[in-house]
Design an enzyme around this catalytic site. Structure first.
Site, PDB file in Angstrom:
ATOM      1  N   PHE A  23       0.811  -1.222   0.000  1.00 16.30           N
ATOM      2  CA  PHE A  23       0.000   0.000   0.000  1.00 16.30           C
ATOM      3  C   PHE A  23       0.844   1.272   0.000  1.00 16.30           C
ATOM      4  O   PHE A  23       0.342   2.353  -0.289  1.00 16.30           O
ATOM      5  CB  PHE A  23      -0.937   0.019   1.218  1.00 16.30           C
ATOM      6  N   CYS A  54       9.683   1.534   3.380  1.00 13.68           N
ATOM      7  CA  CYS A  54      10.553   0.416   3.759  1.00 13.68           C
ATOM      8  C   CYS A  54      11.979   0.919   3.989  1.00 13.68           C
ATOM      9  O   CYS A  54      12.781   0.250   4.609  1.00 13.68           O
ATOM     10  CB  CYS A  54      10.556  -0.652   2.689  1.00 13.68           C
ATOM     11  N   GLU A  73       9.429  -4.057  12.986  1.00  9.64           N
ATOM     12  CA  GLU A  73       9.288  -2.904  12.088  1.00  9.64           C
ATOM     13  C   GLU A  73       8.040  -2.135  12.533  1.00  9.64           C
ATOM     14  O   GLU A  73       6.946  -2.699  12.571  1.00  9.64           O
ATOM     15  CB  GLU A  73       9.105  -3.407  10.647  1.00  9.64           C
ATOM     16  N   GLU A  88      -4.963  -3.965  -2.182  1.00  8.31           N
ATOM     17  CA  GLU A  88      -6.408  -3.735  -2.141  1.00  8.31           C
ATOM     18  C   GLU A  88      -6.763  -2.443  -1.400  1.00  8.31           C
ATOM     19  O   GLU A  88      -7.883  -1.975  -1.444  1.00  8.31           O
ATOM     20  CB  GLU A  88      -7.112  -4.939  -1.496  1.00  8.31           C
ATOM     21  N   ARG A  89      -5.763  -1.866  -0.692  1.00 10.49           N
ATOM     22  CA  ARG A  89      -6.054  -0.639   0.053  1.00 10.49           C
ATOM     23  C   ARG A  89      -5.894   0.609  -0.817  1.00 10.49           C
ATOM     24  O   ARG A  89      -6.441   1.661  -0.506  1.00 10.49           O
ATOM     25  CB  ARG A  89      -5.154  -0.562   1.283  1.00 10.49           C
TER      26      ARG A  89
HETATM   27  P1  NAD Z   1       1.438  -6.569   2.966  1.00 13.97           P
HETATM   28  O1  NAD Z   1       2.370  -7.712   2.951  1.00 13.97           O
HETATM   29  O2  NAD Z   1       0.358  -6.543   3.974  1.00 13.97           O
HETATM   30  O3  NAD Z   1       0.706  -6.497   1.527  1.00 13.97           O
HETATM   31  C1  NAD Z   1       1.446  -6.613   0.320  1.00 13.97           C
HETATM   32  C2  NAD Z   1       0.634  -7.431  -0.685  1.00 13.97           C
HETATM   33  O4  NAD Z   1       0.524  -8.772  -0.232  1.00 13.97           O
HETATM   34  C3  NAD Z   1      -0.770  -6.902  -0.893  1.00 13.97           C
HETATM   35  O5  NAD Z   1      -1.046  -6.925  -2.273  1.00 13.97           O
HETATM   36  C4  NAD Z   1      -1.629  -7.857  -0.092  1.00 13.97           C
HETATM   37  O6  NAD Z   1      -2.895  -8.068  -0.688  1.00 13.97           O
HETATM   38  C5  NAD Z   1      -0.833  -9.146  -0.076  1.00 13.97           C
HETATM   39  N1  NAD Z   1      -0.929  -9.854   1.228  1.00 13.97           N
HETATM   40  C6  NAD Z   1      -1.004  -9.316   2.460  1.00 13.97           C
HETATM   41  N2  NAD Z   1      -0.986 -10.265   3.412  1.00 13.97           N
HETATM   42  C7  NAD Z   1      -0.905 -11.435   2.772  1.00 13.97           C
HETATM   43  C8  NAD Z   1      -0.834 -12.810   3.208  1.00 13.97           C
HETATM   44  N3  NAD Z   1      -0.845 -13.132   4.507  1.00 13.97           N
HETATM   45  N4  NAD Z   1      -0.744 -13.765   2.279  1.00 13.97           N
HETATM   46  C9  NAD Z   1      -0.720 -13.458   0.978  1.00 13.97           C
HETATM   47  N5  NAD Z   1      -0.793 -12.176   0.502  1.00 13.97           N
HETATM   48  C10 NAD Z   1      -0.872 -11.196   1.382  1.00 13.97           C
HETATM   49  O7  NAD Z   1       2.318  -5.242   3.014  1.00 13.97           O
HETATM   50  P2  NAD Z   1       1.808  -3.741   3.175  1.00 13.97           P
HETATM   51  O8  NAD Z   1       1.306  -3.548   4.564  1.00 13.97           O
HETATM   52  O9  NAD Z   1       0.917  -3.388   2.046  1.00 13.97           O
HETATM   53  O10 NAD Z   1       3.190  -2.956   2.973  1.00 13.97           O
HETATM   54  C11 NAD Z   1       4.060  -2.652   4.023  1.00 13.97           C
HETATM   55  C12 NAD Z   1       5.233  -3.587   4.081  1.00 13.97           C
HETATM   56  O11 NAD Z   1       5.899  -3.590   2.829  1.00 13.97           O
HETATM   57  C13 NAD Z   1       6.284  -3.170   5.090  1.00 13.97           C
HETATM   58  O12 NAD Z   1       6.765  -4.303   5.767  1.00 13.97           O
HETATM   59  C14 NAD Z   1       7.391  -2.564   4.235  1.00 13.97           C
HETATM   60  O13 NAD Z   1       8.679  -2.599   4.785  1.00 13.97           O
HETATM   61  C15 NAD Z   1       7.304  -3.417   3.028  1.00 13.97           C
HETATM   62  N6  NAD Z   1       7.885  -2.750   1.872  1.00 13.97           N
HETATM   63  C16 NAD Z   1       9.090  -3.212   1.432  1.00 13.97           C
HETATM   64  C17 NAD Z   1       9.703  -2.587   0.361  1.00 13.97           C
HETATM   65  C18 NAD Z   1      11.022  -3.066  -0.142  1.00 13.97           C
HETATM   66  O14 NAD Z   1      11.370  -2.742  -1.278  1.00 13.97           O
HETATM   67  N7  NAD Z   1      11.787  -3.814   0.639  1.00 13.97           N
HETATM   68  C19 NAD Z   1       9.080  -1.502  -0.267  1.00 13.97           C
HETATM   69  C20 NAD Z   1       7.844  -1.070   0.219  1.00 13.97           C
HETATM   70  C21 NAD Z   1       7.255  -1.727   1.287  1.00 13.97           C
END
Ligand code: NAD
Length: 508
Positions: free
Chosen positions: A161, A293, A393, A188-189
């Protein structure tokens, strides 16, 4: 472009479209999720959990078009992305408004989100150089070897998101310019921005079916991990989802690159330029409300630098917390009430474990936005590596502060932390900077640069618990991820050199 995304007549009931085979279509799903404005928590639209039939239609569209797209000349593909980068530039303000509405970050920061993605699109326009193979003539008599970089098929992206434009743009432009077709499942958010990016790509001339977009949560993710036509998955998000996707996708024989969570340390040496360092630290800890991140969420003050804490607090206290579309806003809301509650409870865990809250943003009130998910800049000092607020985190506007007696001690702390996304050292001593960059086990290092996210001619090289896979996002490694090598060994002999009998031994 918004009418392609949702019906605008009644925003509370406006539905987010799927993008299938070049058409923005209404889902027939019985299951829908609300989308909220994080500054008010008002419902601003709904997003479907795509049905199995819709997901199949999307991947079938990618598969059908793959043959013609992968055979389309590289110059034609390059032209589409040359037009695309211009269209993104022309629409940067509109894209940013949509990001602020759905994600909450400030308008200026939302423009940065688009801009950093745009740079990847600009980079794809060098595909004619990036995709070159290698040749070695005369490896034996009359025999030459050369390689082609070929696309791999249907590729898929799953995005978080926090960067609604930049992270999708890390993915489908790189994949598509190499000749792959692409299935994207945005967060989805914040699903609107990806659709607007798809509309602009269509306007730039991308043929129907080269990019398809589905919405959903776990089911959509499982579908992507399991469908045999999908050859590679790019994921960015949390460790919980990323480790799962890496394992499930790899088990099914797919390439997976998975960028995940982080805990980024800023090491402040007492010889650093104080003014510059404090401003950089505050900007990198609290910008985007800490929902990056690469946010610099942990400071290690070395030696006398520990005396800089009061000034750090003063600067953080000067930031203005407000809705992202309000003039002068520095820190916007968090994505959801649950995120706010989680951040607040992590701050409290620090208090319970003996840390000191020097600046407390938990009860911040924002006039006119009383229902928003706001947390003000928060600084927690006297933190030790065994505390929960250090280990997890936080992903909010919270800077935790540790102290160290020497650079060696600081390096030990950073290397003991499981994450390896990013880190920065602030110093005027070249030898200290060099020692740090060589000894610290983190993939992206800034020297007097607080958020060292590499430009797209390099790659995003987070390491250890922040990454799974072999090849990183964008840059040369991105091209490697989205292509496979074909190696041709050919012999053209003059007629008089024709073999006179079968050659049964291994050629040497
Ligand atoms: P998230 O993992 O909740 O969601 C990411 C995607 O995965 C979404 O499309 C979601 O629908 C899907 N998803 C969520 N939970 C899932 C599950 N249990 N099983 C399968 N699919 C699932 O992440 P977020 O809250 O949207 O983003 C924040 C996180 O992303 C933080 O931990 C941040 O550090 C990380 N991030 C990392 C980078 C990088 O390049 N390292 C960049 C941006 C964000």
């Amino acid at each position: 472009h918004l009418h392609f995304i949702r019906k605008q007549n009644d925003i509370r009931h406006s539905t987010t479209k799927l993008f299938i085979d070049g058409k923005f279509v209404e889902s027939k799903s019985p299951e829908w999720l609300d989308i909220h404005n994080p500054a008010t928590n008002e419902v601003i639209g709904r997003v479907p959990k795509a049905t199995h039939e819709e997901m199949l239609a999307a991947v079938d569209s990618c598969s059908r078009v793959y043959h013609t797209w992968s055979e389309t000349s590289i110059l034609a593909r390059q032209q589409i992305f040359l037009r695309y980068q211009q269209l993104i530039k022309d629409n940067i303000k509109e894209l940013a408004k949509l990001i602020t509405l759905e994600q909450g970050k400030t308008l200026a920061d939302a423009e940065g989100d688009v801009f950093r993605g745009l740079q990847v699109v600009e980079h794809t326009c060098s595909i004619t150089s990036l995709m070159l193979g290698e040749t070695l003539p005369s490896i034996t008599k009359d025999m030459d070897t050369y390689t082609y970089r070929m696309p791999i098929g249907v590729c898929a992206g799953i995005t978080p998101f926090n960067f609604p434009a930049m992270i999708p743009l890390w993915m489908f432009p790189m994949g598509m310019v190499c000749g792959n077709t692409y299935l994207l499942k945005p967060s989805e958010r914040v699903p609107g921005c990806a659709l607007m990016l798809a509309k602009l790509l269509q306007d730039a001339g991308a043929p129907d079916g080269t990019l398809n977009i589905i919405h959903g949560q776990h089911n959509a993710v499982n579908f992507i991990c399991d469908h045999p036509a999908i050859k590679a998955i790019s994921f960015v998000g949390s460790n919980q989802a990323g480790e799962y996707i890496y394992e499930r996708g790899s088990k099914n024989g797919k390439r997976v690159q998975s960028n995940m969570g982080a805990k980024n340390h800023g090491v402040v040496m007492p010889d650093a330029n104080k003014e510059n360092t404090l401003n950089q630290l505050v900007g990198a800890a609290f910008g985007a409300a800490g929902q990056r991140c690469m946010a610099l969420s942990t400071a290690i003050l070395v030696g006398e630098a520990r005396n800089w804490l009061p000034e750090l607090v003063e600067r953080a206290n000067g930031l203005r917390v407000n809705a992202g579309d309000q003039p002068g806003a520095d820190v916007g809301p968090l994505i959801s009430p649950q995120a706010k509650e989680r951040v607040n409870s992590l701050i409290q865990s620090g208090v319970d474990e003996g840390a000191k809250v020097l600046l407390d943003g938990r009860n911040v009130k924002v006039k006119g936005y009383e229902n928003g998910n706001f947390v003000g800049p928060t600084i927690v000092s006297n933190v030790t590596p065994d505390m929960k607020c250090y280990k997890e985190e936080i992903f909010g506007p919270v800077l935790v502060v540790l102290e160290a007696d020497s650079l060696d001690d600081a390096i030990k702390i950073v290397n003991k932390n499981p994450y390896g996304n990013g880190t920065a050292i602030f110093t005027t001593n070249g030898a200290a900077a060099r020692k740090y960059t060589h000894e610290v086990d983190v993939g992206q290092i800034g020297v007097n640069v607080p958020i060292p996210v590499p430009l797209p001619m390099f790659s995003f090289t987070g390491s250890r618990a922040s990454f799974r896979g072999d090849t990183n996002f964008y840059g040369k490694q991105g091209i490697q991820f989205y292509t496979q090598i074909k190696t041709v060994t050919s012999q053209w002999k003059a007629e008089d050199a024709t073999l006179k009998s079968p050659a049964v031994t291994m050629p040497t």
